[in-house]
Design a protein around this motif. Sequence first.
Motif, PDB file in Angstrom:
ATOM      1  N   VAL A   1       0.854  -1.188   0.000  1.00  0.00           N
ATOM      2  CA  VAL A   1       0.000   0.000   0.000  1.00  0.00           C
ATOM      3  C   VAL A   1       0.890   1.238   0.000  1.00  0.00           C
ATOM      4  N   ARG A   2       0.357   2.322  -0.489  1.00  0.00           N
ATOM      5  CA  ARG A   2       1.059   3.597  -0.427  1.00  0.00           C
ATOM      6  C   ARG A   2       0.048   4.696  -0.159  1.00  0.00           C
ATOM      7  N   ASN A   3       0.534   5.782   0.390  1.00  0.00           N
ATOM      8  CA  ASN A   3      -0.323   6.924   0.683  1.00  0.00           C
ATOM      9  C   ASN A   3      -0.247   7.928  -0.462  1.00  0.00           C
ATOM     10  N   VAL A   4      -1.373   8.280  -1.019  1.00  0.00           N
ATOM     11  CA  VAL A   4      -1.410   9.315  -2.052  1.00  0.00           C
ATOM     12  C   VAL A   4      -1.024  10.640  -1.389  1.00  0.00           C
ATOM     13  N   PRO A   5      -0.071  11.403  -1.952  1.00  0.00           N
ATOM     14  CA  PRO A   5       0.362  12.663  -1.316  1.00  0.00           C
ATOM     15  C   PRO A   5      -0.831  13.535  -0.928  1.00  0.00           C
ATOM     16  N   ARG A   6      -0.911  13.882   0.330  1.00  0.00           N
ATOM     17  CA  ARG A   6      -2.105  14.557   0.852  1.00  0.00           C
ATOM     18  C   ARG A   6      -2.324  15.932   0.233  1.00  0.00           C
TER      19      ARG A   6
ATOM     20  N   PRO B   1     -13.475   2.252  -5.630  1.00  0.00           N
ATOM     21  CA  PRO B   1     -13.636   1.862  -4.216  1.00  0.00           C
ATOM     22  C   PRO B   1     -12.779   0.669  -3.797  1.00  0.00           C
ATOM     23  N   ASP B   2     -12.300  -0.114  -4.759  1.00  0.00           N
ATOM     24  CA  ASP B   2     -11.463  -1.268  -4.436  1.00  0.00           C
ATOM     25  C   ASP B   2      -9.976  -0.971  -4.567  1.00  0.00           C
ATOM     26  N   ASP B   3      -9.622   0.244  -4.930  1.00  0.00           N
ATOM     27  CA  ASP B   3      -8.213   0.599  -5.129  1.00  0.00           C
ATOM     28  C   ASP B   3      -7.784   1.802  -4.283  1.00  0.00           C
ATOM     29  N   LEU B   4      -8.680   2.770  -4.109  1.00  0.00           N
ATOM     30  CA  LEU B   4      -8.363   3.978  -3.345  1.00  0.00           C
ATOM     31  C   LEU B   4      -9.313   4.064  -2.157  1.00  0.00           C
ATOM     32  N   LEU B   5      -8.770   3.926  -0.945  1.00  0.00           N
ATOM     33  CA  LEU B   5      -9.576   3.899   0.262  1.00  0.00           C
ATOM     34  C   LEU B   5      -9.319   5.163   1.075  1.00  0.00           C
TER      35      LEU B   5
ATOM     36  N   ASN C   1     -13.268  -2.848   9.334  1.00  0.00           N
ATOM     37  CA  ASN C   1     -14.372  -3.766   9.053  1.00  0.00           C
ATOM     38  C   ASN C   1     -15.399  -3.190   8.089  1.00  0.00           C
ATOM     39  N   ASP C   2     -15.536  -1.880   8.061  1.00  0.00           N
ATOM     40  CA  ASP C   2     -16.531  -1.267   7.175  1.00  0.00           C
ATOM     41  C   ASP C   2     -15.967  -0.913   5.805  1.00  0.00           C
ATOM     42  N   THR C   3     -14.643  -0.720   5.704  1.00  0.00           N
ATOM     43  CA  THR C   3     -14.044  -0.264   4.446  1.00  0.00           C
ATOM     44  C   THR C   3     -13.100  -1.301   3.843  1.00  0.00           C
ATOM     45  N   LEU C   4     -12.121  -1.757   4.623  1.00  0.00           N
ATOM     46  CA  LEU C   4     -11.119  -2.678   4.069  1.00  0.00           C
ATOM     47  C   LEU C   4     -11.655  -4.085   3.879  1.00  0.00           C
ATOM     48  N   LEU C   5     -12.357  -4.619   4.872  1.00  0.00           N
ATOM     49  CA  LEU C   5     -12.809  -6.004   4.807  1.00  0.00           C
ATOM     50  C   LEU C   5     -13.728  -6.279   3.617  1.00  0.00           C
TER      51      LEU C   5
END
Length: 393
Positions: free
Chosen positions: A145-150, A176-180, A324-328
Amino acid sequence: MKNSVELTQTNLASKSHVELARKADSMVLDLVKQSHSVYRREINDWQQARMTRESIDNPRTHMLQRLYKDAMLDTHLSAMVESRILRIQNKRWVITDEAGVSNPDKTDLITRKWFGDVVRLVMESIMYEYSLIHLYKEDGEIKAVRNVPRGHVLPEPQLVIKHVYDTTGLDYTAFPDDLLFAKMYDGRGLLEKAAPLCILKRHSWASWDEFEQIFGMPIRIAKIGSTSDKVKDEVASWLDQMGTASYGVFPQFAEIDIKESNNRDAFNVFMKKIETVDAQNSILINGQTMTSMDGSSYSQAEVHQKTQDEISEADLKNVLYWLNDTLLPVMRRMGYKIADNERIGVERVTDPVQKIKTDAILMQNGYRLSDDYVERTYGVELDTTNSEPPKKD
């Protein structure tokens, strides 16, 4: 006529030199003004960054995020932030059923570096306001995973922009399955409050250093009878090579008056300010100061520790909600074998000595502990091939 032309050219040249001199004076004055207004300019930068972030028509995030990054150069603040993040990141994460019993095989799916990185980025959103996490996948699994520059993320229009002043960009909700997107609390992040304190602290360090250079070491004075520039330069060179203390070269009969500071305790002005800023940042990040800065009685330390534990418990609950609501759901859609009634949880670690006492009481009351329970609880491997039941008296 020729003389008139030459005179005109001379006047023009003179005016040109005057204009250049005025520009030079103006430039020097501007530089002096800037050097004496660093505090005002930096606080103004913080205020402007907040106004830009709060803009209704055209919100921008890069200025505030740049200030946050600069604030995190402060050693005390970065240590406090790291401590709060690690208290959650270092939990033992498990996959549990609806009864709360962990499944070792399913837990192995998240015992990966990428999962720890996800937890860290989610926790960082408490400080920086938000994180946009990009999942790297390969063969149906999350690999990294990586953080998109804020500074390139605009939360309100939900866009990722290529340049910080762009008004159009990529709608990250379309992936929704790639950028959380992760944001734990309302507001602009705790660093919004910490940044101006770090500015004040930085200037105290600079002022203290300047005070040390002026009053911390004695000045060296060389008086010479010669007016030769060569002699002056040579003496000045000697003084320069003799050390870092201030020095001066003056004529032999020059009258020199050095004003020393009468306040030998002036360093407390700077030190108290630095200590106060550190204390305020400790309270901001961890809710107290005792576990990070000073100690006192056991009862007071216990109260401070309880405050820190309450903050950690709230952080843990919010991270679990997000996982549990987003990643799972993303993991399930990718093909991970995680049932709908299974969830991500945290293994509750108990004191081994207390656990042994509890198990002993259960056995004394006629309960039998399974081999699987003993192996999982105490991390041992039982060999039951030649075991015999205990003899009864």
